[in-house]
Design a protein around this motif. Structure first.
Motif, PDB file in Angstrom:
ATOM      1  N   ASP A   1       0.873  -1.172   0.000  1.00 39.10           N
ATOM      2  CA  ASP A   1       0.000   0.000   0.000  1.00 39.10           C
ATOM      3  C   ASP A   1       0.909   1.219   0.000  1.00 39.10           C
ATOM      4  O   ASP A   1       1.681   1.425   0.940  1.00 39.10           O
ATOM      5  CB  ASP A   1      -0.895  -0.011   1.244  1.00 39.10           C
ATOM      6  CG  ASP A   1      -1.884   1.136   1.267  1.00 39.10           C
ATOM      7  OD1 ASP A   1      -1.516   2.264   0.879  1.00 39.10           O
ATOM      8  OD2 ASP A   1      -3.032   0.909   1.685  1.00 39.10           O
ATOM      9  N   LYS A   2       0.827   2.029  -1.047  1.00 42.94           N
ATOM     10  CA  LYS A   2       1.748   3.161  -1.186  1.00 42.94           C
ATOM     11  C   LYS A   2       1.533   4.220  -0.113  1.00 42.94           C
ATOM     12  O   LYS A   2       2.467   4.908   0.274  1.00 42.94           O
ATOM     13  CB  LYS A   2       1.618   3.783  -2.580  1.00 42.94           C
ATOM     14  CG  LYS A   2       2.181   2.897  -3.665  1.00 42.94           C
ATOM     15  CD  LYS A   2       3.656   2.606  -3.440  1.00 42.94           C
ATOM     16  CE  LYS A   2       4.214   1.689  -4.488  1.00 42.94           C
ATOM     17  NZ  LYS A   2       5.550   1.226  -4.207  1.00 42.94           N
ATOM     18  N   GLU A   3       0.299   4.356   0.390  1.00 54.81           N
ATOM     19  CA  GLU A   3       0.047   5.370   1.425  1.00 54.81           C
ATOM     20  C   GLU A   3       0.601   4.944   2.782  1.00 54.81           C
ATOM     21  O   GLU A   3       1.334   5.671   3.425  1.00 54.81           O
ATOM     22  CB  GLU A   3      -1.447   5.676   1.524  1.00 54.81           C
ATOM     23  CG  GLU A   3      -1.942   6.549   0.389  1.00 54.81           C
ATOM     24  CD  GLU A   3      -3.370   6.984   0.587  1.00 54.81           C
ATOM     25  OE1 GLU A   3      -3.790   7.186   1.750  1.00 54.81           O
ATOM     26  OE2 GLU A   3      -4.067   7.123  -0.424  1.00 54.81           O
ATOM     27  N   SER A   4       0.218   3.765   3.221  1.00 54.27           N
ATOM     28  CA  SER A   4       0.631   3.305   4.556  1.00 54.27           C
ATOM     29  C   SER A   4       1.970   2.581   4.533  1.00 54.27           C
ATOM     30  O   SER A   4       2.571   2.368   5.582  1.00 54.27           O
ATOM     31  CB  SER A   4      -0.429   2.368   5.131  1.00 54.27           C
ATOM     32  OG  SER A   4      -0.456   1.149   4.391  1.00 54.27           O
TER      33      SER A   4
END
Length: 123
Positions: A28-31
């Protein structure tokens, strides 16, 4: 699953990974979290699915994994950084993970030894 099927899936994975010297996992690129889920084969264990190509990994970026994207992990990085962390967390590795059919899961040390066997010999 028979040992023969398991060996064939692992051999195909290693043949594909040998050329690129990498494996692919979903992140997950955000988290920056990685896909890890309950193992269907090992009781009280979690499994990290990995694939031998970006294309194979991408096919799994749907439904509950749609926020994830394939991320490349070099074999060197796997052996230098990932091996100990996954081992410490008792996580097994799912080789060329498939939603249905044969699911090959290996202890992280066994998987890592197989990866080490396809590294170029350093001179």
């Amino acid at each position: 699953m028979s040992d023969t099927n398991q060996r064939e899936i692992l051999a195909e994975f290693l043949a594909q990974s040998k050329t690129s010297q990498s494996v692919w996992a979903l992140q997950d690129k955000e988290s920056e979290d990685w896909v890890v889920l309950d193992s269907p084969n090992f009781e009280n264990a979690e499994v990290m699915p990995v694939w031998s190509s970006k294309l194979l990994a991408e096919t799994h970026c749907v439904q509950e994994w749609q926020a994830f994207t394939p991320s490349e992990i070099s074999i060197n990085d796997w052996l230098d950084y990932w091996l100990e962390d996954l081992k410490d967390d008792d996580i097994v590795v799912g080789v060329n993970w498939a939603e249905e059919g044969d699911i090959v899961e290996l202890e992280v040390t066994d998987f890592s030894q197989a990866l080490a066997s396809i590294q170029p010999v350093k001179s």
